[in-house]
Design a protein around this motif. Structure first.
Motif, PDB file in Angstrom:
ATOM      1  N   THR A  12      65.067  58.644   0.604  1.00  0.00           N
ATOM      2  CA  THR A  12      63.892  59.471   0.837  1.00  0.00           C
ATOM      3  C   THR A  12      62.858  59.202  -0.244  1.00  0.00           C
ATOM      4  O   THR A  12      63.148  59.299  -1.435  1.00  0.00           O
ATOM      5  CB  THR A  12      64.268  60.966   0.843  1.00  0.00           C
ATOM      6  N   GLY A  13      61.651  58.844   0.184  1.00  0.00           N
ATOM      7  CA  GLY A  13      60.571  58.532  -0.743  1.00  0.00           C
ATOM      8  C   GLY A  13      59.877  59.782  -1.242  1.00  0.00           C
ATOM      9  O   GLY A  13      60.136  60.903  -0.769  1.00  0.00           O
ATOM     10  N   ASN A  14      58.957  59.605  -2.184  1.00  0.00           N
ATOM     11  CA  ASN A  14      58.183  60.717  -2.723  1.00  0.00           C
ATOM     12  C   ASN A  14      57.323  61.390  -1.661  1.00  0.00           C
ATOM     13  O   ASN A  14      56.945  62.554  -1.804  1.00  0.00           O
ATOM     14  CB  ASN A  14      57.296  60.239  -3.877  1.00  0.00           C
ATOM     15  N   ASP A  15      57.020  60.658  -0.581  1.00  0.00           N
ATOM     16  CA  ASP A  15      56.219  61.216   0.503  1.00  0.00           C
ATOM     17  C   ASP A  15      57.065  61.999   1.508  1.00  0.00           C
ATOM     18  O   ASP A  15      56.560  62.497   2.501  1.00  0.00           O
ATOM     19  CB  ASP A  15      55.449  60.110   1.215  1.00  0.00           C
ATOM     20  N   GLY A  16      58.377  62.089   1.267  1.00  0.00           N
ATOM     21  CA  GLY A  16      59.272  62.836   2.145  1.00  0.00           C
ATOM     22  C   GLY A  16      59.812  62.025   3.316  1.00  0.00           C
ATOM     23  O   GLY A  16      60.627  62.519   4.083  1.00  0.00           O
ATOM     24  N   THR A  18      62.000  59.063   5.135  1.00  0.00           N
ATOM     25  CA  THR A  18      63.246  58.334   4.905  1.00  0.00           C
ATOM     26  C   THR A  18      63.050  56.879   5.279  1.00  0.00           C
ATOM     27  O   THR A  18      62.551  56.571   6.357  1.00  0.00           O
ATOM     28  CB  THR A  18      64.397  58.935   5.736  1.00  0.00           C
TER      29      THR A  18
END
Length: 66
Positions: A12-16, A18
């Motif tokens: 999961t990235g910082n932008d939410g 996956t």
């Protein structure tokens, strides 16, 4: 059935969102074999989770995400 599957791990990235990072490949065994698949990992997922995807048609399977 596909000749191989891409083995990925969800991150999961910082932008939410996956994203699935490729960490290996899995090869189905013959129907009469005692095992189902052979999995070859070239990285170890830190979250302990693996997800298999059939390769995209016309793709070599080298993408980081599916």
């Amino acid at each position: 059935m596909s000749k191989y599957f891409n083995v990925t791990t969800p991150v999961t990235g910082n932008d939410g969102k996956t994203r699935f990072h490729k960490v290996g490949v899995a090869f189905p065994q013959a129907e009469d074999a005692r095992s189902v698949m052979t999995i070859r990992l070239f990285a170890t997922p830190t979250n302990g989770e693996l997800v298999l995807f059939a390769p995209n048609s016309g793709s070599e399977g080298n993408s980081d995400s599916e």
